[in-house]
Enzyme design. Sequence first.
Site, PDB file in Angstrom:
ATOM      1  CE  LYS A  64      -4.387   1.053   0.073  1.00  0.00           C
ATOM      2  NZ  LYS A  64      -5.544   0.330  -0.475  1.00  0.00           N
ATOM      3  CG  ASP A  69      -7.377   3.353  -0.900  1.00  0.00           C
ATOM      4  OD1 ASP A  69      -7.821   2.197  -0.812  1.00  0.00           O
ATOM      5  OD2 ASP A  69      -7.479   4.179   0.032  1.00  0.00           O
TER       6      ASP A  69
HETATM    7  P1  NDP Z   1     -13.131   7.625  -2.664  1.00  0.00           P
HETATM    8  O1  NDP Z   1     -12.128   8.673  -2.387  1.00  0.00           O
HETATM    9  O2  NDP Z   1     -13.618   7.430  -4.045  1.00  0.00           O
HETATM   10  O3  NDP Z   1     -14.417   7.845  -1.739  1.00  0.00           O
HETATM   11  C1  NDP Z   1     -14.367   7.948  -0.355  1.00  0.00           C
HETATM   12  C2  NDP Z   1     -15.732   8.406   0.113  1.00  0.00           C
HETATM   13  O4  NDP Z   1     -15.818   8.322   1.524  1.00  0.00           O
HETATM   14  C3  NDP Z   1     -16.032   9.859  -0.257  1.00  0.00           C
HETATM   15  O5  NDP Z   1     -17.395   9.978  -0.576  1.00  0.00           O
HETATM   16  C4  NDP Z   1     -15.731  10.606   1.036  1.00  0.00           C
HETATM   17  O6  NDP Z   1     -16.437  11.825   1.187  1.00  0.00           O
HETATM   18  C5  NDP Z   1     -16.247   9.597   2.026  1.00  0.00           C
HETATM   19  N1  NDP Z   1     -15.707   9.772   3.374  1.00  0.00           N
HETATM   20  C6  NDP Z   1     -14.429   9.921   3.755  1.00  0.00           C
HETATM   21  N2  NDP Z   1     -14.358  10.025   5.080  1.00  0.00           N
HETATM   22  C7  NDP Z   1     -15.630   9.923   5.526  1.00  0.00           C
HETATM   23  C8  NDP Z   1     -16.232   9.936   6.803  1.00  0.00           C
HETATM   24  N3  NDP Z   1     -15.487  10.060   7.902  1.00  0.00           N
HETATM   25  N4  NDP Z   1     -17.572   9.786   6.894  1.00  0.00           N
HETATM   26  C9  NDP Z   1     -18.337   9.639   5.781  1.00  0.00           C
HETATM   27  N5  NDP Z   1     -17.811   9.609   4.543  1.00  0.00           N
HETATM   28  C10 NDP Z   1     -16.498   9.760   4.436  1.00  0.00           C
HETATM   29  O7  NDP Z   1     -12.502   6.275  -2.085  1.00  0.00           O
HETATM   30  P2  NDP Z   1     -12.871   4.771  -2.438  1.00  0.00           P
HETATM   31  O8  NDP Z   1     -14.327   4.647  -2.673  1.00  0.00           O
HETATM   32  O9  NDP Z   1     -11.922   4.296  -3.466  1.00  0.00           O
HETATM   33  O10 NDP Z   1     -12.472   4.032  -1.087  1.00  0.00           O
HETATM   34  C11 NDP Z   1     -13.377   3.911   0.014  1.00  0.00           C
HETATM   35  C12 NDP Z   1     -12.903   2.804   0.946  1.00  0.00           C
HETATM   36  O11 NDP Z   1     -12.831   1.565   0.214  1.00  0.00           O
HETATM   37  C13 NDP Z   1     -11.523   2.992   1.565  1.00  0.00           C
HETATM   38  O12 NDP Z   1     -11.512   2.399   2.836  1.00  0.00           O
HETATM   39  C14 NDP Z   1     -10.619   2.191   0.630  1.00  0.00           C
HETATM   40  O13 NDP Z   1      -9.411   1.800   1.256  1.00  0.00           O
HETATM   41  C15 NDP Z   1     -11.524   1.008   0.358  1.00  0.00           C
HETATM   42  N6  NDP Z   1     -11.207   0.240  -0.851  1.00  0.00           N
HETATM   43  C16 NDP Z   1     -11.160   0.835  -2.072  1.00  0.00           C
HETATM   44  C17 NDP Z   1     -10.884   0.092  -3.193  1.00  0.00           C
HETATM   45  C18 NDP Z   1     -10.942   0.671  -4.569  1.00  0.00           C
HETATM   46  O14 NDP Z   1     -10.836  -0.107  -5.527  1.00  0.00           O
HETATM   47  N7  NDP Z   1     -11.127   1.965  -4.732  1.00  0.00           N
HETATM   48  C19 NDP Z   1     -10.528  -1.345  -3.090  1.00  0.00           C
HETATM   49  C20 NDP Z   1     -10.704  -1.894  -1.765  1.00  0.00           C
HETATM   50  C21 NDP Z   1     -10.998  -1.108  -0.699  1.00  0.00           C
HETATM   51  P3  NDP Z   1     -15.988  13.157   0.364  1.00  0.00           P
HETATM   52  O15 NDP Z   1     -16.515  12.928  -1.023  1.00  0.00           O
HETATM   53  O16 NDP Z   1     -16.709  14.257   1.090  1.00  0.00           O
HETATM   54  O17 NDP Z   1     -14.522  13.230   0.444  1.00  0.00           O
END
Ligand code: NDP
Length: 454
Positions: free
Chosen positions: A130, A170
Amino acid sequence: MKELTVTPLDLFMNDVVDKNPNEPEFHQAVREVSETVIPYIEENPKYKKANILQRIIEPERTIIFRVPWMDDQGNVHVNRGYRVQFSSTLGPYKGGLRFHPSVNLGVIKFLGFEQVFKNALTTLPLGGAKGGSNFDPKGRSENEIMRFCQSFMTALHLHISKHTDVPAGDIGVGPREIGYLFGQFKRIHNEFSGILTGKRPNWGGSFIRLESTGYGTVYFIQEMLAEVNDSFKGKNVVVSGSGNVAQFAMEKASVLGGKVIGFSDSTGHIHVPNGMSFDMIEEVKFLKNEKRGTISELAEKYSDTWYYEGERVWNIPDKVDIAIPCATENELDENDARKLIEKGVRCVGEGANMPTTTEAMHLFQSENILFAPGKAANAGGVATSGFEMAQNSARITWDHETVDKKLQTIMKNIHRQCVTYGNSQKSGHINYVRGANLAGFVKVADSMIEQGLV
Ligand code: NDP
């Protein structure tokens, strides 16, 4: 007076905390795996003899580097970049890059550690890693994002190659950032190769990679429900986040007949009592991926849709059958778990990495609620990255349907492994946390022993 007993887990964790100070997320991830793995090692002395647990929690290599860049006003900034190459036991290091102000060494180590087990579960030849930076992309212009990505890759390129380490996206790193990172690597090396996954399909990316983590999480939940003769049909579903994983979890849950009644972002949550329409899901994608706004705007646009600033989505007043946390680590704590249990939750599937605190997870388990840890449920993203690597190596492209079918097969396989290792003969209940940890551990540990003391 009752005597205090120090368990092997306590002793082990004391040592982990001493050696890795100020890394609470890493401690949490190691503890969660060790809770199930230590008793298993006690029953299987070959792992004890090879000191596997102590070896598996130590990253093979940790790289920390400076990332200088210039903003549009000509001011010079410096961020810190990380790549933790955790394990190459099963294949080249593989895992995403996160750009977020909360990134530090402990966060990257926790994510890298989880990735080792997750990648093992996919059944594909992938090691675990990572990386990322404490850079905050929010509010930055396109040019600033591009300059940051180019500077980041100028430092990182020394440590990665298609055979050594293949990063992906991510939080804060989507197809736009992957494009700038890929472009810079290509320029430095004069080489078009599968050095990153999550590329756009036009230039070497795989179909379905963008959708795969969210879709895969829902496919996994579908398998858990099928195991108890149930399905998504007619269920109230709550999803946290509105980023990449959340968007496609909402979409697939709706396709399978679920009613998505709530979702969130870092500013608050939205309640949609009648369920999200496909039009609203597309609007979320546009808002977050193109416009880069906050979800409060949706409450203005759609009727019977309510925005609650600063509140977690687990607070919504309706009955909840299925919860899918897809935002970030530790976003669902014991209080939230209690609320969800009161609302009748039957199933929780982690789309994010470690979104549930240890206490909340134990509470769900004690109530016999179906609980899928991220390392199993969200492994569809890295699995499809594995497909992207395979397509890049063979210089071919598989169509949507082919990749989606392969993704479904992988999620079924992961579910099967969890059932095999997590099925309790006594209660008949499946402990998916135990199942995922043990299935991943056995594969990596056996391979480490076979490869000698390296
Ligand atoms: P993104 O950056 O696309 O989205 C993250 C989302 O979470 C955004 O909508 C953000 O809000 C929101 N967010 C962040 N902090 C908070 C909080 N404290 N409360 C509520 N919402 C919050 O990231 P991903 O979708 O790619 O990743 C999300 C999760 O999935 C992470 O844990 C990542 O490690 C995991 N993951 C991702 C993978 C991937 O392929 N992308 C693969 C496996 C796991 P805002 O828009 O306001 O910033």
